[in-house]
Write a protein that holds these residues in place. Structure first.
Motif, PDB file in Angstrom:
ATOM      1  N   PHE A  52       0.844  -1.199   0.000  1.00 32.44           N
ATOM      2  CA  PHE A  52       0.000   0.000   0.000  1.00 32.44           C
ATOM      3  C   PHE A  52       0.887   1.259   0.000  1.00 32.44           C
ATOM      4  CE2 PHE A  52      -2.808   3.281   1.602  1.00 32.44           C
ATOM      5  CZ  PHE A  52      -4.033   2.977   1.017  1.00 32.44           C
ATOM      6  N   ALA A  53       1.859   1.285   0.926  1.00 29.41           N
ATOM      7  CA  ALA A  53       2.740   2.459   1.045  1.00 29.41           C
ATOM      8  C   ALA A  53       3.611   2.630  -0.211  1.00 29.41           C
ATOM      9  CB  ALA A  53       3.630   2.315   2.281  1.00 29.41           C
ATOM     10  N   ILE A  54       4.088   1.515  -0.757  1.00 29.26           N
ATOM     11  CA  ILE A  54       4.978   1.587  -1.931  1.00 29.26           C
ATOM     12  C   ILE A  54       4.196   2.077  -3.161  1.00 29.26           C
ATOM     13  CG2 ILE A  54       6.410   0.193  -3.513  1.00 29.26           C
ATOM     14  CD1 ILE A  54       7.824   0.083  -0.896  1.00 29.26           C
ATOM     15  N   ILE A  55       2.970   1.565  -3.325  1.00 34.91           N
ATOM     16  CA  ILE A  55       2.156   1.999  -4.473  1.00 34.91           C
ATOM     17  C   ILE A  55       1.781   3.478  -4.311  1.00 34.91           C
ATOM     18  CG2 ILE A  55      -0.062   1.701  -5.673  1.00 34.91           C
ATOM     19  CD1 ILE A  55       0.167  -1.329  -5.043  1.00 34.91           C
ATOM     20  N   LYS A  56       1.420   3.856  -3.081  1.00 37.92           N
ATOM     21  CA  LYS A  56       1.050   5.260  -2.811  1.00 37.92           C
ATOM     22  C   LYS A  56       2.228   6.187  -3.151  1.00 37.92           C
ATOM     23  CE  LYS A  56      -1.230   7.737   0.837  1.00 37.92           C
ATOM     24  NZ  LYS A  56      -0.751   7.975   2.166  1.00 37.92           N
ATOM     25  N   ASP A  57       3.420   5.774  -2.736  1.00 38.57           N
ATOM     26  CA  ASP A  57       4.619   6.549  -3.038  1.00 38.57           C
ATOM     27  C   ASP A  57       4.863   6.566  -4.560  1.00 38.57           C
ATOM     28  OD1 ASP A  57       7.224   7.796  -2.169  1.00 38.57           O
ATOM     29  OD2 ASP A  57       7.986   6.052  -3.261  1.00 38.57           O
ATOM     30  N   GLY A  58       4.647   5.396  -5.197  1.00 38.75           N
ATOM     31  CA  GLY A  58       4.851   5.288  -6.650  1.00 38.75           C
ATOM     32  C   GLY A  58       3.944   6.232  -7.420  1.00 38.75           C
ATOM     33  N   LEU A  59       2.730   6.440  -6.915  1.00 39.33           N
ATOM     34  CA  LEU A  59       1.773   7.297  -7.624  1.00 39.33           C
ATOM     35  C   LEU A  59       2.237   8.754  -7.677  1.00 39.33           C
ATOM     36  CD1 LEU A  59      -1.523   5.796  -6.138  1.00 39.33           C
ATOM     37  CD2 LEU A  59      -0.763   5.621  -8.517  1.00 39.33           C
ATOM     38  N   THR A  60       3.108   9.137  -6.707  1.00 38.52           N
ATOM     39  CA  THR A  60       3.597  10.529  -6.692  1.00 38.52           C
ATOM     40  C   THR A  60       4.577  10.780  -7.838  1.00 38.52           C
ATOM     41  OG1 THR A  60       5.470  10.028  -5.251  1.00 38.52           O
ATOM     42  CG2 THR A  60       3.399  10.624  -4.154  1.00 38.52           C
ATOM     43  N   LYS A  61       5.037   9.727  -8.516  1.00 40.68           N
ATOM     44  CA  LYS A  61       5.998   9.894  -9.628  1.00 40.68           C
ATOM     45  C   LYS A  61       5.298  10.422 -10.882  1.00 40.68           C
ATOM     46  CE  LYS A  61       8.782   7.446  -6.944  1.00 40.68           C
ATOM     47  NZ  LYS A  61       9.546   8.150  -5.942  1.00 40.68           N
ATOM     48  N   GLY A  62       3.961  10.441 -10.852  1.00 41.18           N
ATOM     49  CA  GLY A  62       3.219  10.950 -12.008  1.00 41.18           C
ATOM     50  C   GLY A  62       3.276   9.993 -13.196  1.00 41.18           C
ATOM     51  N   LYS A  63       3.462   8.701 -12.930  1.00 38.30           N
ATOM     52  CA  LYS A  63       3.539   7.703 -14.006  1.00 38.30           C
ATOM     53  C   LYS A  63       2.519   6.609 -13.744  1.00 38.30           C
ATOM     54  CE  LYS A  63       8.473   8.399 -14.675  1.00 38.30           C
ATOM     55  NZ  LYS A  63       9.723   7.802 -15.072  1.00 38.30           N
ATOM     56  N   LYS A  64       2.338   5.753 -14.758  1.00 40.90           N
ATOM     57  CA  LYS A  64       1.548   4.546 -14.534  1.00 40.90           C
ATOM     58  C   LYS A  64       2.418   3.552 -13.784  1.00 40.90           C
ATOM     59  CE  LYS A  64      -1.081   4.738 -18.830  1.00 40.90           C
ATOM     60  NZ  LYS A  64      -2.428   4.731 -18.221  1.00 40.90           N
ATOM     61  N   ILE A  65       1.788   2.749 -12.943  1.00 42.07           N
ATOM     62  CA  ILE A  65       2.564   1.714 -12.254  1.00 42.07           C
ATOM     63  C   ILE A  65       2.485   0.426 -13.081  1.00 42.07           C
ATOM     64  CG2 ILE A  65       2.496   0.202 -10.213  1.00 42.07           C
ATOM     65  CD1 ILE A  65       1.955   2.861  -8.631  1.00 42.07           C
ATOM     66  N   PHE A  66       3.644  -0.189 -13.303  1.00 42.21           N
ATOM     67  CA  PHE A  66       3.684  -1.518 -13.947  1.00 42.21           C
ATOM     68  C   PHE A  66       4.004  -2.504 -12.841  1.00 42.21           C
ATOM     69  CE2 PHE A  66       6.237  -4.603 -16.729  1.00 42.21           C
ATOM     70  CZ  PHE A  66       5.098  -5.336 -17.049  1.00 42.21           C
ATOM     71  N   PHE A  67       3.009  -3.292 -12.445  1.00 41.74           N
ATOM     72  CA  PHE A  67       3.133  -4.155 -11.280  1.00 41.74           C
ATOM     73  C   PHE A  67       3.335  -5.607 -11.703  1.00 41.74           C
ATOM     74  CE2 PHE A  67       2.000  -6.513  -7.537  1.00 41.74           C
ATOM     75  CZ  PHE A  67       2.453  -5.710  -6.501  1.00 41.74           C
ATOM     76  N   VAL A  68       4.464  -6.208 -11.268  1.00 37.77           N
ATOM     77  CA  VAL A  68       4.772  -7.608 -11.620  1.00 37.77           C
ATOM     78  C   VAL A  68       5.100  -8.375 -10.344  1.00 37.77           C
ATOM     79  CG1 VAL A  68       5.733  -6.813 -13.815  1.00 37.77           C
ATOM     80  CG2 VAL A  68       7.296  -7.319 -11.957  1.00 37.77           C
ATOM     81  N   PRO A  69       5.018  -9.728 -10.300  1.00 39.85           N
ATOM     82  CA  PRO A  69       4.278 -10.548 -11.267  1.00 39.85           C
ATOM     83  C   PRO A  69       2.841 -10.851 -10.829  1.00 39.85           C
ATOM     84  CG  PRO A  69       5.686 -11.972  -9.925  1.00 39.85           C
ATOM     85  CD  PRO A  69       5.829 -10.565  -9.371  1.00 39.85           C
ATOM     86  N   ASP A  70       2.418 -10.448  -9.612  1.00 36.62           N
ATOM     87  CA  ASP A  70       1.113 -10.904  -9.109  1.00 36.62           C
ATOM     88  C   ASP A  70      -0.020  -9.971  -9.526  1.00 36.62           C
ATOM     89  OD1 ASP A  70      -0.924 -12.161  -7.836  1.00 36.62           O
ATOM     90  OD2 ASP A  70      -0.287 -11.709  -5.793  1.00 36.62           O
TER      91      ASP A  70
END
Ligand code: 13P
Ligand code: SF4
Length: 329
Positions: free
Chosen positions: A140-158
């Motif tokens: 949750f925290a990592i994705i939330k932080d990732g969203l601040t990059k202003g990019k789409k998240i590419f989530f692998v492998p699950d």
């Protein structure tokens, strides 16, 4: 002397820490010096004072310790490979990137996040692309932080983890190769099509069965479960979050749990059920036996070590970037 006594004797003679994941067989779990979920074990095992770490778990877990603490010698009684981690390698990762490129999504448009259940090579690829590792405890925290990059998240492998967290955060997800390419283009979280064969065993029919049988029962599941199952549950959390949630329930409160059997069997003495008609044991986690642990310890003593984790320098360097970034969030 029985095998447990022999193991304890070897442990006392050697500069070794025995580490076991919650999904290990009870016989192995009980002789470990450190137990935990994948995040706890990555942190704790890389910080122990001993030269040797004997890791009872699956391959990616031992690799993570070696990457984080390269000076340690990491030995695995069985180098068992997580079925989900085996669903992705750098070739498949690149094939997904190709599909995204054809849809007009460039590497610069995505922030890659790899679940810790992946090889060191996949972690290195993600590290090279400026991305990060996560576990189910910190996703949750990592994705939330990732969203601040202003990019789409590419989530692998699950794909289930990506889909479940996207749903919880009110975001759109789509799976490469499954969903329509227009949905992939408009998704906030683009998921790779991998999954855990153990957590796929749990179905909404299982939930309906338990709710019909025990109307007051609570349903708690791991986020590797299918989104249809996660949405019907009362609680969805990582291994350590499930342990905490269940420990805080009144002992008279019935709970049915959708995660690995060995872990569930240790949770509570009563009123705890497993959300499946079959025994949901992780086959690869279950490969490690007490005899394997004894043989591994003996191999350290006799200096003829087998099953040592070795990672080439370049892979280790970039995988470390992605793992250390996770630990800093
Ligand atoms: P945890 O990160 O919760 O330990 O889970 C690892 C795993 O493989 C779950 O199936
Ligand atoms: Fe991998 Fe699933 Fe086993 Fe976890 S339970 S180690 S994700 S196969």
């Amino acid at each position: 002397m029985n095998i447990v006594d022999k193991i304890n004797k070897l442990k006392s003679e050697l500069d070794v820490t025995v580490v076991a994941h919650y999904y290990q067989k009870n016989e192995v779990f009980n002789i470990a010096d450190i137990t935990g979920d994948s995040l706890e074990l990555a942190k704790k095992s890389s910080e122990v004072g001993t030269q040797f770490v004997l890791f009872c778990g699956v391959g990616f877990m031992g690799q993570s310790v070696k990457v984080l603490a390269p000076h340690k010698r990491v030995i695995m009684p069985k180098i068992a490979c997580c079925a989900m981690a085996r669903m992705i390698d750098v070739g498949y990762f690149d094939e997904n990137l190709e599909i995204l490129h054809k849809a007009g999504i460039k590497d610069d448009d995505i922030y890659p996040i790899t679940y810790i259940n992946s090889s060191a090579e996949v972690k290195a690829k993600v590290g090279q692309m400026g991305g990060i590792v996560c576990t189910s405890s910190n996703a949750f925290a990592i994705i939330k932080d990732g969203l601040t990059k202003g990019k789409k998240i590419f989530f692998v492998p699950d794909r289930c983890l990506g889909q479940n967290f996207a749903h919880d955060m009110g975001l759109k997800s789509a799976v490469v190769g499954i969903d329509d390419i227009d949905d992939v283009k408009s998704a906030d979280i683009i998921c790779y099509n991998g999954f855990c064969s153990v957590h796929q065993l749990f179905t909404t029919a299982d939930i309906e069965f338990y709710r019909a049988k025990y109307p007051e029962i609570l349903v708690a599941v791991h986020p590797e479960c299918d989104p249809s199952v996660a949405r019907k549950a009362d609680f969805c959390g990582s291994t350590s979050q499930l342990i905490k949630y269940i420990a805080e329930l009144n002992i008279d409160q019935k709970v049915v749990v959708g995660t690995e059997y060995n872990m569930v069997s240790r949770l509570r003495e009563k009123n705890t059920y497993t959300l499946s008609a079959t025994k949901p044991q992780c086959p690869t986690m279950n490969e490690t036996t007490l005899t394997d642990v004894y043989d591994s310890l003996l191999s350290i003593k006799q200096d003829n070590i087998t099953n040592e984790i070795i990672i080439d320098d370049s892979t280790a360097r970039y995988a470390k970037i992605a793992l250390e970034k996770m630990l800093s969030v």
